[in-house]
Design an enzyme around this catalytic site. Structure first.
Site, mmCIF file in Angstrom:
data_model
loop_
_atom_site.group_PDB
_atom_site.id
_atom_site.type_symbol
_atom_site.label_atom_id
_atom_site.label_comp_id
_atom_site.label_asym_id
_atom_site.label_seq_id
_atom_site.Cartn_x
_atom_site.Cartn_y
_atom_site.Cartn_z
ATOM 1 C CB CYS A 176 58.878 31.305 22.249
ATOM 2 S SG CYS A 176 57.573 31.378 23.464
ATOM 3 C CG ASP A 177 59.089 30.656 18.263
ATOM 4 O OD1 ASP A 177 59.981 30.052 18.888
ATOM 5 O OD2 ASP A 177 57.934 30.229 18.139
ATOM 6 C CB CYS A 230 55.215 32.028 21.712
ATOM 7 S SG CYS A 230 56.177 32.661 23.094
#
Ligand code: FAD
Ligand code: NAP
Length: 332
Positions: free
Chosen positions: A138-139, A135
């Site tokens: 997300c990261d 992701c």
């Protein structure tokens, strides 16, 4: 354990689930929707969505917050819980939730979508959450000024590679062929981006890194044509090789096809069990888009409404014929 009853239970809170929630609520079916571990579904893991009709550009998480609010405003009972077990063998159907609650339902709409696939390497597993991710939104933030790699050749891989250039000093897209599946508009953006390099005909053999603290230092990649192994130093590895349908709850109770997708009667959302409907990525191995999932969510609610109307006053507490719905992947 407390038990509640609902006419329609919707499992999943992606575009399919929320759209089913809007339609079932407007049909006065007072649906209950269980959101699952990822409220809002896959679109919460991306940034710009440019193909949702009516919005030239909308952030995926914002769109899903709006869909949730829409379903709630129509009267959908949205529950932040996870369905851990589903018994489809008799009516009313029974769902067990992670909180311990049981829910019986006259009709069920399955909209559990899909989850990211992994390469399946032991070293990928070892560094998950410590440099290996599926992701980018997300990261990505953790890789400011670092070199990273993205694996895959579809829309997700190209979008993630583009997005990651906001943080990384260099992004290498590793693909096992020399042709991308991604839409042409995305391919053009990829090729024009000076921070992105493509590594064709390669696949990751191993992720390596430091032990203490655990962290990625690079990948060993294999040229699939020559077999040559080379070393590619990097701090982050983003796996974007597609998604698999989330069928854990029903794979032993419903027929699946095309590699595990829940089978529905073509042109409808009817599964092999009357009263159980499936919508979205869970059942669609071809289109897998937000708008098609939403469309199927609408169809599922309308199918459920008709099913319940036809059931009318008849007793819904009947045992279903044994073996209804073959458990295995049907041969096509
Ligand atoms: P999902 O969105 O997968 O949602 C599944 C839902 O089921 C989740 O809420 C989950 O919590 C829930 N669930 C699962 N198991 C359980 C359980 N046991 N109990 C309760 N709930 C459960 N499509 C586009 O059209 N445009 C785009 O720009 C686009 N960008 C994308 C970017 C990325 C990075 C990804 C991964 C996908 C993208 N897609 C895009 C595809 C799109 O996100 C999917 O087609 C769509 O989200 C599928 O919707 P769905 O409702 O079927 O399922
Ligand atoms: P996808 O289209 O299935 O592409 C997966 C890619 O990963 C393919 O290029 C495949 O290679 C590669 N791959 C698969 N297994 C691999 C392995 N073991 N090792 C190395 N490479 C592997 O998946 P996706 O990109 O996640 O897209 C899924 C769906 O969501 C699609 O329908 C897509 O259109 C949709 N989506 C849409 C948007 C958008 O509209 N902007 C954005 C994201 C996703 P091969 O090509 O060689 O098979």
């Amino acid at each position: 354990m407390s038990t509640t009853h609902t006419k329609v239970l919707i499992v999943g809170s992606g575009p399919a689930g929320y759209t089913a929630g809007v339609y079932a609520s407007r049909a006065m079916l007072e649906p209950m929707l269980v959101q699952g571990i990822e409220p809002g579904g896959q679109l919460t893991t991306t940034t710009e969505v440019e193909n949702w009709p009516g919005d030239t550009e909308v952030q995926g998480p914002d769109l899903m917050v709006r869909m949730e609010a829409h379903a709630r405003a129509m009267g959908c009972n949205i529950v932040h819980d996870i369905v851990t077990d589903l018994d489809l063998s008799q009516r009313p159907f029974t769902a067990t939730l992670d909180s311990g609650q049981a829910v019986t339902a006259d009709a069920i709409i399955l909209a559990t979508g899909a989850r990211a696939k992994w390469l399946g390497l032991p070293t990928e597993d070892k560094f998950k959450g410590f440099g290996v991710s599926a992701c980018a939104t997300c990261d990505g933030f953790f890789y400011r000024g670092q070199e990273i790699v993205v694996v895959g050749g579809g829309n997700t891989a190209v979008e993630e590679a583009l997005f990651l250039t906001n943080f990384a000093s260099k992004v290498t897209l590793i693909h096992r062929r020399d042709e991308l599946r991604a839409e042409k508009i995305l391919q053009n953006r990829l090729m024009k981006n000076p921070k992105i390099e493509t590594l064709w005909f390669h696949q990751i053999e191993e992720v390596y890194g430091s032990e203490n603290p655990l962290g990625v230092e690079g990948v060993k990649v294999k040229n699939v044509q020559t077999g040559e192994i080379t070393d590619l130093p990097c701090k982050g590895v983003f796996i974007a090789i597609g998604h698999a349908p989330a069928t854990e709850l029903v794979k032993d109770q419903l027929e699946t096809h095309n590699g595990g997708y829940v089978k529905v009667e073509p042109g409808t959302t009817h599964t092999a069990i009357p009263g159980v409907f499936a919508a979205g990525d869970l059942t669609d191995h071809v289109y897998r888009q937000a708008v098609t999932s939403a469309g199927m969510g609408c169809m599922a609610a309308l199918d459920a409404e008709r099913y319940l109307a036809e059931l009318g006053e008849t007793d819904v507490s009947t045992e279903l014929p044994l073996g209804y719905g073959a458990p295995q992947d049907a041969a096509e």
